[in-house]
Design a protein around this motif. Structure first.
Motif, PDB file in Angstrom:
ATOM      1  N   UNK A  47       7.407 -30.566  22.349  1.00 15.20           N
ATOM      2  CA  UNK A  47       7.885 -29.813  22.904  1.00 15.20           C
ATOM      3  C   UNK A  47       9.206 -28.614  23.087  1.00 15.20           C
ATOM      4  N   UNK A  48      10.166 -30.467  22.467  1.00 15.70           N
ATOM      5  CA  UNK A  48      11.771 -29.614  22.204  1.00 15.70           C
ATOM      6  C   UNK A  48      11.441 -29.508  21.220  1.00 15.70           C
ATOM      7  N   UNK A  49      11.200 -29.623  20.409  1.00 20.03           N
ATOM      8  CA  UNK A  49      10.914 -28.760  19.038  1.00 20.03           C
ATOM      9  C   UNK A  49      10.468 -27.770  19.433  1.00 20.03           C
ATOM     10  N   UNK A  50       9.482 -27.240  19.418  1.00 19.96           N
ATOM     11  CA  UNK A  50       8.534 -25.651  19.677  1.00 19.96           C
ATOM     12  C   UNK A  50       9.938 -25.109  20.350  1.00 19.96           C
ATOM     13  N   UNK A  51      10.178 -25.337  21.527  1.00 19.74           N
ATOM     14  CA  UNK A  51      10.907 -24.486  22.334  1.00 19.74           C
ATOM     15  C   UNK A  51      11.973 -23.833  21.105  1.00 19.74           C
ATOM     16  N   UNK A  52      12.689 -25.178  20.973  1.00 22.14           N
ATOM     17  CA  UNK A  52      13.990 -24.721  20.200  1.00 22.14           C
ATOM     18  C   UNK A  52      13.626 -23.910  18.504  1.00 22.14           C
ATOM     19  N   UNK A  53      12.595 -23.456  18.260  1.00 19.31           N
ATOM     20  CA  UNK A  53      11.947 -23.522  16.904  1.00 19.31           C
ATOM     21  C   UNK A  53      11.639 -21.880  17.557  1.00 19.31           C
ATOM     22  N   UNK A  55      13.171 -20.412  20.271  1.00 16.39           N
ATOM     23  CA  UNK A  55      14.440 -20.810  20.622  1.00 16.39           C
ATOM     24  C   UNK A  55      16.145 -20.089  20.036  1.00 16.39           C
ATOM     25  N   UNK A  56      15.616 -20.687  18.697  1.00 14.07           N
ATOM     26  CA  UNK A  56      17.133 -20.284  18.029  1.00 14.07           C
ATOM     27  C   UNK A  56      16.625 -19.214  17.316  1.00 14.07           C
ATOM     28  N   UNK A  57      15.516 -18.766  16.629  1.00 13.82           N
ATOM     29  CA  UNK A  57      15.739 -17.558  15.927  1.00 13.82           C
ATOM     30  C   UNK A  57      15.230 -16.582  17.259  1.00 13.82           C
ATOM     31  N   UNK A  58      15.548 -16.588  18.289  1.00 14.01           N
ATOM     32  CA  UNK A  58      14.776 -15.304  19.174  1.00 14.01           C
ATOM     33  C   UNK A  58      16.513 -15.104  19.160  1.00 14.01           C
ATOM     34  N   UNK A  59      17.309 -16.533  20.109  1.00 13.04           N
ATOM     35  CA  UNK A  59      18.658 -16.006  19.610  1.00 13.04           C
ATOM     36  C   UNK A  59      19.794 -15.475  18.849  1.00 13.04           C
ATOM     37  N   UNK A  75      24.950 -16.093  23.413  1.00  8.53           N
ATOM     38  CA  UNK A  75      23.131 -16.480  22.894  1.00  8.53           C
ATOM     39  C   UNK A  75      23.952 -17.485  21.760  1.00  8.53           C
ATOM     40  N   UNK A  76      25.430 -18.210  21.499  1.00 10.46           N
ATOM     41  CA  UNK A  76      25.412 -18.704  20.436  1.00 10.46           C
ATOM     42  C   UNK A  76      25.371 -20.434  20.914  1.00 10.46           C
ATOM     43  N   UNK A  77      25.938 -19.954  22.252  1.00 10.13           N
ATOM     44  CA  UNK A  77      25.546 -21.431  23.316  1.00 10.13           C
ATOM     45  C   UNK A  77      24.689 -21.889  23.739  1.00 10.13           C
ATOM     46  N   UNK A  78      23.417 -20.718  23.649  1.00  8.73           N
ATOM     47  CA  UNK A  78      21.932 -21.336  23.675  1.00  8.73           C
ATOM     48  C   UNK A  78      21.556 -21.843  22.582  1.00  8.73           C
ATOM     49  N   UNK A  79      21.721 -20.887  21.418  1.00  5.34           N
ATOM     50  CA  UNK A  79      21.707 -22.036  20.010  1.00  5.34           C
ATOM     51  C   UNK A  79      22.029 -23.692  20.086  1.00  5.34           C
ATOM     52  N   UNK A  80      23.367 -24.424  20.310  1.00 13.11           N
ATOM     53  CA  UNK A  80      23.521 -24.449  20.185  1.00 13.11           C
ATOM     54  C   UNK A  80      23.549 -25.104  21.382  1.00 13.11           C
ATOM     55  N   UNK A  85      20.057 -30.180  22.815  1.00 16.22           N
ATOM     56  CA  UNK A  85      19.135 -30.908  23.487  1.00 16.22           C
ATOM     57  C   UNK A  85      17.853 -31.676  22.632  1.00 16.22           C
ATOM     58  N   UNK A  86      18.052 -30.904  21.553  1.00 19.58           N
ATOM     59  CA  UNK A  86      16.987 -31.614  20.814  1.00 19.58           C
ATOM     60  C   UNK A  86      17.398 -32.509  19.951  1.00 19.58           C
ATOM     61  N   UNK A  87      18.468 -32.903  19.762  1.00 24.49           N
ATOM     62  CA  UNK A  87      19.166 -34.347  19.112  1.00 24.49           C
ATOM     63  C   UNK A  87      18.931 -34.860  19.703  1.00 24.49           C
ATOM     64  N   UNK A  88      19.283 -35.373  21.368  1.00 29.82           N
ATOM     65  CA  UNK A  88      19.436 -36.643  22.326  1.00 29.82           C
ATOM     66  C   UNK A  88      18.494 -36.151  22.925  1.00 29.82           C
ATOM     67  N   UNK A  89      17.272 -35.716  22.996  1.00 30.46           N
ATOM     68  CA  UNK A  89      16.215 -36.230  23.209  1.00 30.46           C
ATOM     69  C   UNK A  89      15.396 -36.700  21.943  1.00 30.46           C
ATOM     70  N   UNK A  90      15.090 -36.717  20.901  1.00 30.01           N
ATOM     71  CA  UNK A  90      15.146 -37.093  19.734  1.00 30.01           C
ATOM     72  C   UNK A  90      15.603 -38.648  18.554  1.00 30.01           C
TER      73      UNK A  90
END
Length: 196
Positions: A47-53, A55-59, A75-80, A85-90
């Motif tokens: 779920x985190x990976x899909x949401x990042x995939x 979120x990142x292009x959208x922002x 928007x840059x801060x949302x990407x970061x 969050x993805x790195x921390x969860x994985x």
């Protein structure tokens, strides 16, 4: 007929054999329980990976097309934030035990460490995941605040985000209390019985 024979075998067996049977039964139950927990954690990671995939292009598009500086910065801060969050969860994957450990006691100790790491991550997610996004969302809508429609959109977005944060916080607490802590306690019991 078969039940009577099994009862006779059980009654004639020594206490040591009974203890071995109880230990193996506990191990099988624990293994099934941990399998469900591992599948749940994998689902969370996906779920985190899909949401990042998403979120990142959208922002990235918003960074490119937005006329407002604060919206671009947010928007840059949302990407970061989504990458963090993805790195921390994985990062939990690094300590996940494999089924091919040296012995079962070593596997249980590694599994205990893995569950404690999950517990800490879920307990602290309010600080590092949920609360960090709120100032970014406010920054996103700063330049739009003078327009009434944008003000309502900002208020609704922020309240929805607060609602999701509260839900996530209580869901994490319930997961820790009802799923992770009982498994940690069960592993502790099994480790104690194996060390005897």
């Amino acid at each position: 007929m078969i039940e009577d024979e099994l009862i006779k075998i059980w009654q004639s067996s020594s206490n040591q054999d009974r203890l071995k049977f109880e230990k193996s039964k506990l191990m099988i139950e624990l293994q099934a329980s941990l399998g469900r927990l591992h599948r749940w954690w994998m689902y969370i990671e996906r779920v985190n990976v899909i949401s990042a995939l998403i979120t990142i292009p959208l922002f990235m598009i918003i960074v490119y097309w937005s006329p407002f500086t604060s919206m671009k910065i947010a928007s840059v801060l949302v990407i970061v934030w989504s990458i963090y969050v993805g790195i921390r969860m994985s990062g939990i994957k690094k300590i996940k035990p494999s089924d091919l450990e040296e012995n079962y006691l070593h596997y249980l100790e590694k599994t205990r460490t893995y569950l404690i790491a999950q517990k800490r991550m879920l307990e602290t997610s309010l600080n590092w995941a949920i609360l960090t996004i709120y100032p970014i969302v406010l920054l996103f809508f700063v330049d739009l605040w003078e327009k009434p429609l944008a003000r309502y959109l900002a208020a609704i977005s922020f309240l929805a985000l607060v609602g999701v944060g509260i839900y996530e916080y209580f869901l994490s607490k319930r997961r820790v209390k009802n799923e992770i802590m009982p498994r940690i306690n069960r592993i502790d019991e099994l480790i104690e019985s194996l060390r005897e």
